[in-house]
Every structure is written in C-alpha cells, then in structure tokens.
Design a protein around this motif. Structure first.
Motif, PDB file in Angstrom:
ATOM      1  N   VAL A  85      25.902  40.394  44.345  1.00 17.71           N
ATOM      2  CA  VAL A  85      26.609  40.379  43.066  1.00 17.71           C
ATOM      3  C   VAL A  85      28.077  40.075  43.323  1.00 17.71           C
ATOM      4  O   VAL A  85      28.792  40.883  43.921  1.00 17.71           O
ATOM      5  CB  VAL A  85      26.469  41.721  42.324  1.00 17.71           C
ATOM      6  CG1 VAL A  85      27.195  41.658  40.977  1.00 17.71           C
ATOM      7  CG2 VAL A  85      25.004  42.078  42.114  1.00 17.71           C
ATOM      8  N   ASN A  86      28.508  38.905  42.903  1.00 16.19           N
ATOM      9  CA  ASN A  86      29.923  38.522  42.999  1.00 16.19           C
ATOM     10  C   ASN A  86      30.657  39.137  41.809  1.00 16.19           C
ATOM     11  O   ASN A  86      30.784  38.513  40.750  1.00 16.19           O
ATOM     12  CB  ASN A  86      30.056  36.997  42.957  1.00 16.19           C
ATOM     13  CG  ASN A  86      29.951  36.357  44.322  1.00 16.19           C
ATOM     14  OD1 ASN A  86      30.510  36.851  45.298  1.00 16.19           O
ATOM     15  ND2 ASN A  86      29.232  35.249  44.396  1.00 16.19           N
ATOM     16  N   ASN A  87      31.149  40.342  41.983  1.00 12.86           N
ATOM     17  CA  ASN A  87      31.751  41.088  40.877  1.00 12.86           C
ATOM     18  C   ASN A  87      33.254  41.258  41.008  1.00 12.86           C
ATOM     19  O   ASN A  87      33.945  41.445  40.005  1.00 12.86           O
ATOM     20  CB  ASN A  87      31.075  42.461  40.772  1.00 12.86           C
ATOM     21  CG  ASN A  87      31.802  43.393  39.845  1.00 12.86           C
ATOM     22  OD1 ASN A  87      31.881  43.167  38.640  1.00 12.86           O
ATOM     23  ND2 ASN A  87      32.376  44.467  40.409  1.00 12.86           N
ATOM     24  N   ALA A  88      33.794  41.197  42.209  1.00 17.05           N
ATOM     25  CA  ALA A  88      35.224  41.437  42.405  1.00 17.05           C
ATOM     26  C   ALA A  88      36.052  40.467  41.570  1.00 17.05           C
ATOM     27  O   ALA A  88      35.769  39.266  41.522  1.00 17.05           O
ATOM     28  CB  ALA A  88      35.587  41.295  43.881  1.00 17.05           C
ATOM     29  N   GLY A  89      37.078  40.982  40.904  1.00 14.77           N
ATOM     30  CA  GLY A  89      37.916  40.116  40.089  1.00 14.77           C
ATOM     31  C   GLY A  89      39.197  40.810  39.680  1.00 14.77           C
ATOM     32  O   GLY A  89      39.299  42.037  39.745  1.00 14.77           O
ATOM     33  N   VAL A  90      40.169  40.013  39.252  1.00 18.00           N
ATOM     34  CA  VAL A  90      41.439  40.548  38.763  1.00 18.00           C
ATOM     35  C   VAL A  90      41.771  39.877  37.437  1.00 18.00           C
ATOM     36  O   VAL A  90      41.313  38.767  37.151  1.00 18.00           O
ATOM     37  CB  VAL A  90      42.592  40.302  39.761  1.00 18.00           C
ATOM     38  CG1 VAL A  90      42.376  41.090  41.042  1.00 18.00           C
ATOM     39  CG2 VAL A  90      42.751  38.809  40.052  1.00 18.00           C
ATOM     40  N   GLY A  91      42.568  40.550  36.639  1.00 21.73           N
ATOM     41  CA  GLY A  91      43.018  39.980  35.377  1.00 21.73           C
ATOM     42  C   GLY A  91      44.293  39.184  35.561  1.00 21.73           C
ATOM     43  O   GLY A  91      45.041  39.393  36.515  1.00 21.73           O
ATOM     44  N   ALA A  92      44.534  38.268  34.647  1.00 19.75           N
ATOM     45  CA  ALA A  92      45.785  37.506  34.647  1.00 19.75           C
ATOM     46  C   ALA A  92      46.004  36.984  33.237  1.00 19.75           C
ATOM     47  O   ALA A  92      45.110  36.393  32.649  1.00 19.75           O
ATOM     48  CB  ALA A  92      45.727  36.340  35.627  1.00 19.75           C
ATOM     49  N   GLY A  93      47.179  37.236  32.697  1.00 22.81           N
ATOM     50  CA  GLY A  93      47.456  36.778  31.342  1.00 22.81           C
ATOM     51  C   GLY A  93      48.906  36.390  31.175  1.00 22.81           C
ATOM     52  O   GLY A  93      49.749  36.681  32.024  1.00 22.81           O
ATOM     53  N   GLY A  94      49.191  35.776  30.071  1.00 26.28           N
ATOM     54  CA  GLY A  94      50.545  35.344  29.769  1.00 26.28           C
ATOM     55  C   GLY A  94      50.615  33.836  29.639  1.00 26.28           C
ATOM     56  O   GLY A  94      49.701  33.114  30.047  1.00 26.28           O
TER      57      GLY A  94
END
Length: 268
Positions: A85-94
């Motif tokens: 399961v490729n679940n690792a992630g980070v958010g990025a916005g703006g």
C-alpha cells in the motif's frame, strides 16, 4: 493450514496507514509498516494484537531504501508479501506563484515519485504471490478535480491515479491487482496542518467552513480491504469524493464553474 498473508503499508505511523494496519491485523494478516516516524510506528504496532507485525524506517524518496525495507519485511513475514500500500504522503497548498521550490519538490518526491519507486520495488514480490497480490495506491479527491490553491498536490494525486491505471494494464496478465483509493477529507493529522508555510489557517477550518464532511479514517481502511479483494480501478471514499467523481464525469462544465467561483488559494 494456509500461509498467513502479508501487507506492507507506508505511512504506517498514523492516520490511514495505522487504520489499515489495524484492520488487516484484526483479519489475521501479517502487517509490516514503514514510515520516517519511528515513535509513531511503535504506537501503531502497540495497537496490533499478536506477534505478526513488523516495522521498518523508510523514506519513500530513497529508491535503494525501498529494496531494503521490502526485503526485510519479506523475511520477517516468512518470505512473502501479498499487498503493498503506497500510502505515505504530505499536503501542499497555496498559490503556485508563492510556493518555494523546496515545497514543490518535497510534495512531488513523496507523493508521486515515492509511489513510482514503491511500485517498482514491490513488483518482484507481488509477482511471487500472484495471482491475488495487489498494489494499492493512495490518491485523493484532489486527483479527481483540480482545485485552486492546490496545483502541486493535485498534480501528484492525478499522477497517482495515472500510475495506477497504467500498471493495471501492465500487470493484469500476471494476476496482480492494481487500484487507487480516492478519499475526500479524512480525519487524519494532515487536517491540522496549514498546507504551506505562508498560512496560519488549519486545513481543518477551511474544510468545515466550506461545509464539507470529514470522513472517518476507518472508511478508507475498509476501502483498501475492498480494493485488495475487488476488481475496480478507483475506489471513491466519502460523500465529497463520490459526488465529485460523478459530477466530473457527467457535468464537467458545472464542476469547472464551481471550482473557479468557490475556491480561494490557501495562504491568503
């Protein structure tokens, strides 16, 4: 007695990864988790009953480290890995015009390159347990429609869906299931972040102000289970994700208008 099946989950220190680990452990699987957050992984393992569990520190941006992590998990599980399961992630916005290059690189490297590296590294292990093995990639409702102020994050999640669709075609003859999970806003620590360094407004407050629901993380874990045992390519989780998928397919012009009118960039 059938061999105990093994699932390897990145981002296993919290959120979706932790919920998925708990669900599969409850159903008798050997659970291997990976993350950069070692204390978080220890907490996750503490929630799993029995001794059929393993943790490994992994930065998904490091291709060689993927090989080490999967080999170690394969050995710990009795020489098998059935699901990755490729679940690792980070958010990025703006606004893209205001994002620093290192913020862009970090999001692309973890959310998209990490998935590609994981798929590439997982392939020989999933070959051995096929048919019935699976690669499950964590996409998002942000991979269905591109919202203002989320260009980089949306790019990664659209990309994850593209990778899944491509590998579904590429690996089908070998009996390896490939699917993407597309949750809407999920109750995880990511909601407590601001998306980018120029904003002090938590994403959670933006979601609530927009009147969108926050879906329990257990629903995503159940979708992972369904994907492992099902035959669909995309699994939409939460009302927002399901509505967005329907509208994008049947009313694309209306979706475009709504996105133009209702979304302001994060950080402003």
């Amino acid at each position: 007695m059938a061999e105990r099946r093994c699932i390897f989950i990145t981002g296993g220190a919290s959120g979706i990864g932790r919920a998925t680990a708990r669900l599969f452990a409850e159903r008798g699987w050997f659970v291997a988790i990976a993350d950069v957050n070692v204390p978080g992984m220890e907490d996750t393992l503490g929630l799993l009953d029995g001794g059929f569990k393993y943790m490994h520190r992994l930065d998904v941006r490091d291709r060689a480290a993927w090989d080490d992590a999967l080999q170690a998990a394969w050995t710990a599980a009795g020489q098998r890995i059935d699901v990755v399961v490729n679940n690792a992630g980070v958010g990025a916005g703006g606004s893209l015009s205001e994002m620093a290059p290192d913020e862009i690189d970090r999001c692309l490297d973890i959310n998209l390159k990490g998935v590609l590296y994981g798929a590439q590294a997982a392939y020989p292990y999933l070959q051995k347990t096929a048919p019935g093995s699976a690669l499950i990639n964590m996409a998002s409702a942000a991979g269905i429609a591109g919202s203002g102020g989320m260009s980089v994050y949306c790019a990664t999640k659209f990309g994850v869906r593209a990778v899944s669709e491509s590998l579904d075609a590429e690996w089908a003859a070998e009996g390896i299931t490939v699917a993407s999970i597309c949750p809407s806003f999920i109750e995880t620590p990511l909601l407590d972040g601001t998306g980018n360094r120029n904003s002090n407004e938590p994403i959670r407050e933006r979601v609530r102000a927009a009147g969108l629901e926050i879906t329990p993380v257990e629903e995503v874990a159940k979708a992972v289970w369904d994907a492992v045992h099902g035959d669909k390519l995309d699994y939409f989780v939460g009302k927002t994700s399901k509505r967005m998928a329907f509208a994008k397919r049947w009313m694309p012009g209306k979706v475009r208008k709504q996105l133009r009118n209702s979304v302001r960039p994060l950080g402003r």
